[in-house]
Scaffold this active site. Structure first.
Site, PDB file in Angstrom:
ATOM      1  N   CYS A  27       1.066  -1.331  -0.201  1.00 22.69           N
ATOM      2  CA  CYS A  27      -0.064   0.082   0.083  1.00 22.69           C
ATOM      3  C   CYS A  27       1.050   1.158   0.155  1.00 22.69           C
ATOM      4  CB  CYS A  27      -0.771  -0.192   1.250  1.00 22.69           C
ATOM      5  SG  CYS A  27       0.101  -0.571   2.949  1.00 22.69           S
ATOM      6  N   HIS A  63      -0.832   1.754   7.245  1.00 25.25           N
ATOM      7  CA  HIS A  63      -1.877   1.040   6.162  1.00 25.25           C
ATOM      8  C   HIS A  63      -1.419   2.960   5.257  1.00 25.25           C
ATOM      9  CE1 HIS A  63      -4.731  -0.440   2.409  1.00 25.25           C
ATOM     10  NE2 HIS A  63      -4.897   0.954   3.536  1.00 25.25           N
TER      11      HIS A  63
END
Ligand SMILES: [Zn+2]
Length: 937
Positions: free
Chosen positions: A320, A876
């Site tokens: 990510c 994230h």
């Protein structure tokens, strides 16, 4: 208590931490050939907690007055920190019988000689840094083993990886997937060190499969195609760019060997079977349909007829960070134009030794094309990731990385791959003295541009001025450096604001709370210096810094070299202004008295009788006692006088009072003597009581009553049970009628100095968000270089702790702003979740530019944000990006893409900001600049 230090010279926790931090600071970069050690993460984290002040629990409620449980300075909150046991690395090992397993799978042939026995212990596969282990320097490992014991030692060597030769710890040997042309469809795993040579590998493989070396050609079988012939026997696997889990083809000689090879021929194996002999035909078929070719394309996941630029990127396992950065960059207008028009193909610089031979640019171009073609709701950037890993192994594997590092690497890599300059001119550095800054700046910029010319330079690069000034001779040193992004510190990462209440021991000023701005890496000395300036400390005075906790002095900061990081935001700090010669508490003749404030609290017990309890409140007073008097009466008089002096700021003007309350007492002025005598007689405002160091009166201590006259009454033996030679302890028991005479509120809530309203103070308290503006100011603020980062002054001919100042000189069209939320070294990571207030519209940076920018406006609009959620080491990444033609914002969370409102874009997760300069203003000047540059040197 006396025996607690007897444990074999293990330093106390904070010293352990300092020791490790120091070693890490001394070795900021790993060197090739160095040995590093693995430590299991769980053990490491327990140790970190043990040695870290951050983990102190803040007292949730005020502790009871029961003295049995009162804290003592040496063990703040009791035994919350659990000392770790011996180091246990066994969870990192494959199994308990790991020693034997280590010799399987061809390891015995592949690894270089000379490794230790312990090292052959086999690691579990797929271990991740941070999550499973941390890498420590040799001296750290040795220290930890000396302190805690345990093991086993897991040594790994630092090797240089990638085109950029990044020093990397080789945790695992390379796993090669060996394919033999004679046996279709079979793949064998073999391990080698990435330092093993191609010749060595070939020899070993031939031995293993019983082949004649002369009959075999070895291929880099990247993505299932004959990518490159591995025929340079002395190259290492690393320099031949062989990746982990990559296929290597052993091509065995057949009757009709085809000699010519085509490099960089992606799909040749799958399509050209017919021309290369029978065996290859069947063989390629087997691979083609065996799914080997599938990974080589960026696969389009599904088609929903999405517009270009609204395509997600699927997560390939902790990618990510890459997806987030790619989405921001791929929404950069200039890059979209450049790549979608295929203009980049003409700029590819295959021969730049700093580049990747165009591989990276082509992979990025192909990806851009897919992202902007439209039609797909998401694609899998597999091919791009593979290319990336070949160019920059630091991003390979499946660990979480930093989107900022990735952007920096990608911009740099694209620049080198697309550098239009084939022959870089060289220019002798000129003496910068006595020439105007503008001339030097322009000259250096032109020189830079004569060596660097690419779409990245055109759009992303600016220039700043860096000035170093010698603190001794005043020598200025000027430098102008190009930049591709700005890394802005959050104000609180560089400086910290510490609040301290200063109490005068000579009654000269009421207690006042100051907010001192000090370097975050500073020491108590820094704080005292700053505080001294704020409170106007006189030459003959000094400050004694203490921490106060529930009415007692809990800690004396005697060691002025103590790091400020030991001070936590909720700590209550009090500094006492003492005569300078009194401050050395180690000196024998010096004595001080701590004066506690106590209030009586009536509590109804349910047995109906009222009990009177004394509770401590406010910060104690501290008064210096003159040395020498052993005489009881003198001693008491002396204490009483000192207290009276210290209490002066608290005295309220008595009703109708015309006199000032002097040290000599309030009792001798005729007009009020009657009144005050009456009051005093009825009940004095306070009683002085000798007490123990906790401020509690015990049987051994007795009361000294301050009467209206000068007679002090004592009860019992006065000097019994002195707890601490050198410090006397007294309590002021305030009576209920003290309110009219003394300002007791001032005791508990000191005056606030104007420094308490400073911006940083407010920001730290969350009263004011940090602005992008203040981050920029912090970045440009003059600062003193660290002691271990001194500058060699050419005039003094010695290293000096120079001051450094940055100024923006030239701003790019695309400005990438990195908010430094992480403080790193390899082992200690911290993240700041501070909300930064940044404009999405019309960020005006004109005022930050040097005067040379003239009237030109530098107005920027936001078009991309890379977000980081969660804490360090994991978390994230997502991105917000704006579509150029509609101006609408979207959230890119890996493969998911959803529209968002512009207001949602500003969050405390914002990590990288992408700004585009407005073109309406200043276009002519930009063109002029371009002209000037292309005509220039
Ligand atoms: Zn100098």
């Amino acid at each position: 208590m006396e025996r607690e230090r007897k444990t074999d010279e293990v330093p106390p926790p904070h010293e352990q931490r300092e020791c490790v931090v120091r070693v890490e600071a001394e070795h900021p970069n790993m060197q090739a050939g160095e040995s590093m050690y693995l430590v299991q993460s769980r053990w490491w984290r327990q140790w970190q907690r043990y040695v870290s002040h951050d983990e102190y629990a803040t007292p949730s409620s005020s502790p009871s007055m029961s003295m049995a449980t009162s804290p003592t300075p040496s063990s703040p909150m009791g035994g919350r920190r659990v000392k770790p046991g011996p180091i246990d690395n066994t969870p990192l090992l494959e199994s308990h019988g790991g020693l034997e397993n280590g010799l399987e799978n061809g390891l015995e042939n592949g690894l270089e000689n000379g490794r230790t026995h312990a090292e052959k212990v086999r690691l579990r596969s797929n271990l991740q840094e941070q999550y499973d282990y941390v890498i420590v320097h040799k001296s750290v490992w040795e220290a930890l083993v000396a302190w805690y014991g345990g093991g086993p030692a897991l040594v790994r060597e630092v090797v240089l990886k990638g085109v950029q030769q990044v020093p990397t710890v080789e945790i695992y040997p390379l796993k090669l997937l060996v394919v033999r042309s004679s046996i279709a469809g079979r793949v064998e795993e073999v391990e080698f060190s990435s330092e093993a040579t191609v010749g060595h590998v070939k020899t070993q493989l031939c031995k293993r499969f019983g082949l004649e070396e002369e009959e075999v050609r070895m291929w880099d079988y990247y993505h299932g195609s004959k990518y490159a012939l591995l025929d340079q026997a002395d190259r290492t696997l690393e320099s031949a760019r062989i990746m982990n889990e990559q296929k290597v083809l052993l091509e065995e000689k057949t009757n009709e060997q085809v000699e010519d090879t085509e490099e960089d021929n992606g799909d040749v194996l799958a399509t050209s079977g017919g021309s290369t002999g029978d065996w290859l035909g069947s063989y390629s078929g087997g691979f083609k349909y065996g799914g080997f070719g599938a990974a080589s394309e960026d696969a389009v996941i599904e088609s929903k007829g999405q517009r270009g630029g609204l395509c997600g990127l699927s997560n390939l396992g902790n990618t990510c960070f890459m997806n987030s950065a790619l989405q921001c960059l791929s929404h950069t207008d200039a890059l979209v134009q450049y790549f979608s028009s295929k203009q980049y193909l003409g700029d590819i610089n295959k021969d730049n030794p700093l580049g990747m031979g165009g591989e990276l640019a082509k992979a990025f171009g192909a990806l851009m094309e897919k992202l902007w073609k439209g039609g797909a709701s998401s694609i899998s950037p597999r091919n791009f990731k593979h290319k990336m890993a070949r160019c920059a192994p630091q991003f390979s594997g499946y660990q979480q990385h930093d989107s900022q590092e990735f952007v920096a690497f990608l911009l740099d890599g694209l620049h080198e791959d697309l550098n239009r300059i084939k022959q870089k001119p060289y220019m002798e550095e000129k003496d910068n003295d006595c020439r105007p800054e503008e001339v030097i700046a322009d000259e250096q910029w032109r020189y830079y541009c004569s060596r660097n010319d690419s779409i990245i330079v055109d759009n992303f690069q600016g220039q700043y001025k860096s000035t170093l000034i010698c603190p001794v001779c005043g020598k200025h040193s000027l430098k102008f450096d190009p930049f591709m992004y700005l890394s802005l510190p959050l104000p609180s990462t560089k400086r910290v604001s510490i609040k301290v209440t200063v109490i005068s021991t000579r009654g000269e000023a009421p207690p006042t709370k100051y907010c001192a701005q000090v370097p975050k890496q500073g020491t108590v000395d820094h704080l005292l210096g700053e505080l001294g300036k704020l409170c106007g400390l006189k030459e003959d005075e000094a400050l004694l810094l203490t921490e106060v906790y529930s009415g007692r002095i809990f800690k004396y900061f005697d060691d002025h070299s103590e790091a400020l990081s030991a001070i936590k935001p909720n700590d209550i700090l009090v500094a006492y202004r003492l005569p300078a010669d009194k401050v050395d508490r180690a000196g024998k003749q010096y004595r001080e008295a701590v004066i506690f404030h106590r209030k009586s609290e009536r509590r109804k017990s349910y047995l109906s009788s009222e009990r009177c309890e004394k509770s401590l409140f406010a910060a104690p007073l501290l008064v210096p006692l003159h040395p020498g008097s052993d005489d009881l009466d003198n001693e008491l008089r002396h204490v009483e006088a000192a207290i009276e002096v210290a209490l002066k700021p608290f005295v309220l003007p008595s009703e109708g009072a015309q006199h000032t309350n002097g040290a000599e007492g309030e009792m001798d002025t005729e007009e009020t003597s009657e009144n005050s005598a009456r009051l005093h007689k009825s009940e004095p405002a306070y009683m002085i009581c000798r007490t123990n160091q906790n401020g509690t009166t015990t049987e051994d201590f007795e009361v000294v009553e301050k009467s209206s006259g000068d007679v002090l009454r004592t009860i019992g033996g006065f000097f019994v049970g002195k707890p601490n030679p050198g410090i006397e302890y007294f309590a002021l028991d305030w009576s209920n009628n003290a309110d009219g005479k003394y300002d007791l509120e001032l005791l508990e809530s000191p005056r606030l100095h104007s420094s308490m309203e400073d911006a940083l103070c407010a920001e730290r308290d969350g009263k004011k968000p940090v602005t992008l503006q203040s981050c920029m100011e912090c970045f440009l603020e003059e600062e003193e270089l660290d002691k271990d980062d001194m500058w060699y002054c050419p005039k003094c001919k010695v290293h000096r702790q120079a001051t450094k100042k940055l100024d923006l000189w030239r701003l790019p069209d695309v400005l990438v702003v990195h908010l430094k939320r992480f403080s790193f070294n390899r082992l200690w990571r911290e993240k700041l979740d501070t909300t930064v207030d940044f404009p999405h519209d019309a960020l005006d940076l004109s005022s930050f530019l040097n005067a040379n920018a003239g009237k030109e406006k530098y107005i920027y609009d936001l078009y991309g944000v890379s977000n980081h959620y969660g804490s360090t080491g994991g978390g994230h990444y997502t991105a917000f990006a704006k579509l150029p033609e509609s101006g609408k914002w979207y959230h890119f969370d890996d493969s998911r893409v959803s529209p968002v409102d512009v207001e949602e874009v500003k969050t405390q997760a914002a990590y990288l900001l992408f700004y585009q300069r407005r073109h309406s203003e200043g276009t002519e000047i930009s063109e002029m600049e371009v002209d000037m540059l292309s005509n220039g040197v």
